[in-house]
Design an enzyme around this catalytic site. Structure first.
Site, short mmCIF file in Angstrom:
data_model
loop_
_atom_site.label_atom_id
_atom_site.label_comp_id
_atom_site.label_asym_id
_atom_site.label_seq_id
_atom_site.Cartn_x
_atom_site.Cartn_y
_atom_site.Cartn_z
N PHE A 110 0.74 -1.12 0.12
CA PHE A 110 0.13 -0.16 0.00
C PHE A 110 0.96 1.37 -0.06
CE2 PHE A 110 -4.53 -0.76 1.84
CZ PHE A 110 -4.76 -1.63 0.91
N GLN A 163 -10.35 12.57 6.99
CA GLN A 163 -9.56 12.27 5.60
C GLN A 163 -10.67 12.24 4.45
OE1 GLN A 163 -8.37 8.01 5.43
NE2 GLN A 163 -6.42 8.84 5.21
N HIS A 179 -11.35 11.83 0.29
CA HIS A 179 -10.95 11.24 -1.19
C HIS A 179 -11.38 12.16 -2.07
CE1 HIS A 179 -9.10 7.17 -0.76
NE2 HIS A 179 -9.68 7.24 0.47
N LEU A 188 -16.65 6.00 -3.28
CA LEU A 188 -15.59 6.28 -4.09
C LEU A 188 -15.49 5.93 -5.47
CD1 LEU A 188 -12.72 5.22 -1.46
CD2 LEU A 188 -13.33 7.41 -2.27
N GLU A 209 -8.96 6.16 -7.81
CA GLU A 209 -7.67 6.87 -8.36
C GLU A 209 -7.33 6.14 -9.61
OE1 GLU A 209 -6.96 6.86 -4.88
OE2 GLU A 209 -6.06 8.93 -4.61
N ARG A 212 -4.13 13.57 -3.42
CA ARG A 212 -5.09 13.67 -3.18
C ARG A 212 -5.90 15.00 -2.55
NH1 ARG A 212 -6.30 8.08 0.16
NH2 ARG A 212 -6.27 6.61 -1.61
N HIS A 244 -14.07 10.24 4.49
CA HIS A 244 -13.98 8.87 4.52
C HIS A 244 -13.59 8.37 6.06
CE1 HIS A 244 -13.14 4.65 3.30
NE2 HIS A 244 -11.69 4.89 3.58
N ARG A 265 -4.52 9.27 8.67
CA ARG A 265 -4.22 7.82 8.50
C ARG A 265 -3.46 7.04 7.31
NH1 ARG A 265 -7.28 3.38 7.21
NH2 ARG A 265 -8.83 4.89 6.09
#
Lengths: 85, 587
Positions: free
Chosen positions: B119, B240, B242, B252, B255, B286, B353, B398
């Site tokens: 990730f 947070q 997106h 969502l 990306e 982002r 989010h 996060r």
């Protein structure tokens, strides 16, 4: 036309936003038109885990439950038709 | 009226991953445990977590808990508490193996070890090569964890109050928390659940924003209960977002859509990212893309009837590419919008989010509050874990894969501390009737009849105010106006009424009480954001664009009384290793 009973409405509160929106839309556009058989099928659908429920409604999985299978296109149509806030 | 009363050693409010992990630890140790949940436990929002859980198992690439710790501290923009982060990263492999034993079907490597995927934000050797640290059960890790934990709890005979709504904490005059007053949604009957210890694990408050990815149940109930019990909320300004959620719905669009060549356009059809990020354009980070979309809308170049979103255009990619490479996105767009991206662009807006802030706790899950010169004095009998809590391992932002880890590690840690507490506190303390009466009065308030505004339009307005005034575009002026509007809304909510006064399954009453909780969480978020005059992690100010460690390397604390702000130091000293000092974040 009677409103959906509140217990069914609360069971449409799910762990995933996608399911919340799909089921809420169906409560507004479609649930009231169901006969008893359709309502029973909807209750069975609400007993499914969230991921499976979403997979069924999005057509990623099929079900052998003919009653639920009949609901799937109705739920999708309701979601697409809903006027969102 | 005779009030039903039940007594337990430990009461857990919320049946997501944090609550169920804690409950299992307690039930296995033969404590009498009850879990209160407003929805059936397997409909908790943990079920939606797709990504996975981070642990330095080194199954795919070399790894160490210390590198995981470095990445988490850096990802937090140095606002995370390093003692808690060290604890979490060290405990991660253990909690993953425990899950495996509970029955979670992790994806496997050929030789049988748990598969781990890479990730963003994961590194080897303290910021060097990419690491692969995320353990996943296909794309439904949260679902697998939640269902396994629920089954284990049934086996361990945890008592469940399914479809019960917790109204408020019961607290005596010495500050001990004694349980909650709740009501059974089915019958409408209130119940007093006395407990020697109470753990809040009610998840986040994403529903304070109009566009968000959270389930409708994420209304910050536990955070608001804590506020009303006099506990401040920590770091609530860190939310947070997106950049590309489906406008008005929230889910969502990954990306990947822009990675394949999709681009954003405004009402003129202009590819506006060329102005904001001439090189990276639509693949800028982002926060840059989120702010650009918000600015286009604010400056009147939004699309649609309300000019409240921009468009993500994929049409030029052609039907073949869209169907082969982006089938999930097409499916979501067609289902929720009736828009086929082969033929028309997708309306998008930044979507909330995850809440990094929450109820302040130490790494044992004890809720801690400032008392005189002590910034972190435990509230006896009260614990919090998961997204409802701020321990703080995520700090200002996060990392992917750390939220499931957080709920497991600190759900378990809180349970272990509760077991110690129970050894020293064998008897229930006397019930504090005044506190019970206050909670019952909150419930009875919604029995009021007569004229007043309805709940749903107020909820819509609140979410819109937060989106417009405390989303990704934050300046003092914009947020101050938002605070003023929230104060007005608070008064209107005080005078709101519901039409349905029936007892059984009165969901209107539940939704009204959720609105009150949303209100408190929204105010905590915007007042905290207005207070923090810097940009750090997910909190980005147009009028204070830099991180300011000298003034702001500290946690914020919002109290309901007078909407007051206070601050406390960041715990920069880990447990056993050297501190990672703040550096500029470069990825």
């Amino acid at each position: 036309m009677s409103l959906p009973d509140t217990q069914t409405r609360w069971r449409c509160r799910r762990g995933m936003l996608e399911n919340d929106l799909l089921l809420r839309a169906f409560l507004e556009y479609g649930y009231d038109e169901l006969d008893q058989e359709g309502r029973d099928a909807f209750d069975r659908l609400l007993g499914y885990p969230d991921n499976l429920l979403l997979d069924l409604v999005l057509g990623r999985q099929q079900t052998v439950d003919a009653g639920i299978a009949r609901l799937v296109p109705l739920i999708r149509a309701a979601a697409a038709a809903r006027t969102w806030e | 009226m005779t009030l039903t009363t039940r007594k337990f050693d430990a009461l857990i409010v919320g049946a997501g991953g944090a609550g169920l992990r804690a409950a299992l630890q307690l039930s296995n140790a033969e404590a009498r445990v009850a879990v209160v949940s407003k929805v059936f436990p397997t409909r908790s929002h943990t079920v939606a977590a797709q990504g996975g859980v981070n642990a330095a198992l080194a199954n795919v690439l070399p790894d160490s808990w210390h590198w995981h710790m470095f990445d988490t501290v850096k990802g937090s923009d140095y606002l995370g508490d390093q003692d808690a982060i060290e604890y979490m990263c060290r405990a991660a492999p253990k909690v993953v193996y425990e899950l495996e034993h509970f029955g979670v079907p992790f994806s496997r490597l050929e030789e049988g070890n748990i598969y781990q995927r890479a990730f963003g934000g994961q590194s080897q050797h303290f910021g060097k090569e990419q690491a692969a640290r995320t353990c996943a059960a296909a794309d439904r890790t949260g679902h697998a964890i939640l269902h396994s934990l629920y089954q284990q709890n049934l086996r361990a005979q945890t008592h469940f109050f399914d479809e019960y709504f917790a109204i408020d904490l019961i607290k005596d005059e010495t500050g001990h928390v004694l349980g909650v007053v709740a009501f059974d949604i089915l019958s409408g009957e209130p119940i007093v659940i006395e407990a020697k210890t109470t753990l809040i694990a009610t998840g986040g408050a994403g529903q304070i924003f109009r566009t968000n990815t959270n389930a409708l149940s994420n209304t910050g109930d536990g955070m608001a209960m804590a506020l009303r019990a006099g506990v401040p909320l920590e770091d609530m300004e860190f939310v947070q977002f997106h950049p590309t959620g489906i406008a008005g719905r929230g889910m969502l669009i990954t990306e990947g859509a822009r990675g394949e060549g999709g681009f954003l356009i405004n009402d003129q059809g202009e590819r506006f990212m060329e102005r904001y990020a001439p090189n990276a354009k639509d693949l800028a980070s982002r926060d840059v893309v989120s702010r650009a979309i918000a600015i286009e809308v604010r400056e009147g170049r939004g699309c649609g009837r309300n000019k409240d979103h921009t468009l993500l255009d994929l049409r030029h990619l052609g039907a073949d590419t869209i169907m082969k490479k982006l089938p999930g996105i097409r499916e979501v767009s067609m289902t929720f919008l009736g828009v086929d991206p082969i033929e028309a662009p997708i309306p998008v807006f930044p979507t909330c989010h995850y809440s990094m802030g929450g109820i302040p706790t130490n790494r044992d899950g004890q809720v801690v509050v400032p008392v005189k010169d002590t910034p972190e004095d435990p509230v006896p009998g009260l614990y919090a874990a998961g997204e409802a809590a701020c321990v703080s391992v995520h700090g200002a932002n996060r990392l992917g894969g750390n939220s499931l880890l957080d709920i497991l590690v600190f759900g378990r840690a809180a349970a272990n501390h509760i077991l110690d507490f129970l050894k020293d506190n064998r008897q229930h303390r006397p019930l504090h009737q005044e506190s019970v009466d206050q909670a019952l009065a909150r419930l009875a308030r919604w029995d009021r009849k007569g004229e007043g505004e309805a709940v749903e339009p107020l909820r819509r307005e609140l979410r819109k105010v937060m989106e417009d005034h405390c989303g990704v575009f934050r300046t003092a002026e914009v947020m101050q106006e938002g605070v003023t509007r929230l104060h007005e809304l608070r008064e209107r909510i005080d005078n709101a009424v519901i039409r349905d006064h029936s007892r059984t399954f009165n969901t209107a009453r539940v939704e009204a009480m959720e609105l009150e909780n949303l209100m408190d969480c929204a105010m905590a978020t915007i007042v905290s954001a207005l207070g923090r005059e810097e940009s750090r992690g997910a909190h980005s100010r147009m009028d204070f664009t830099d991180r300011d460690d000298e003034r702001w390397l500290r946690h914020s604390l919002y109290s309901l009384q007078d909407d007051a702000m206070d601050y406390k130091p960041v715990r920069t000293q880990p447990v056993t290793v050297e501190s990672f000092p703040p550096k500029e974040r470069v990825y």
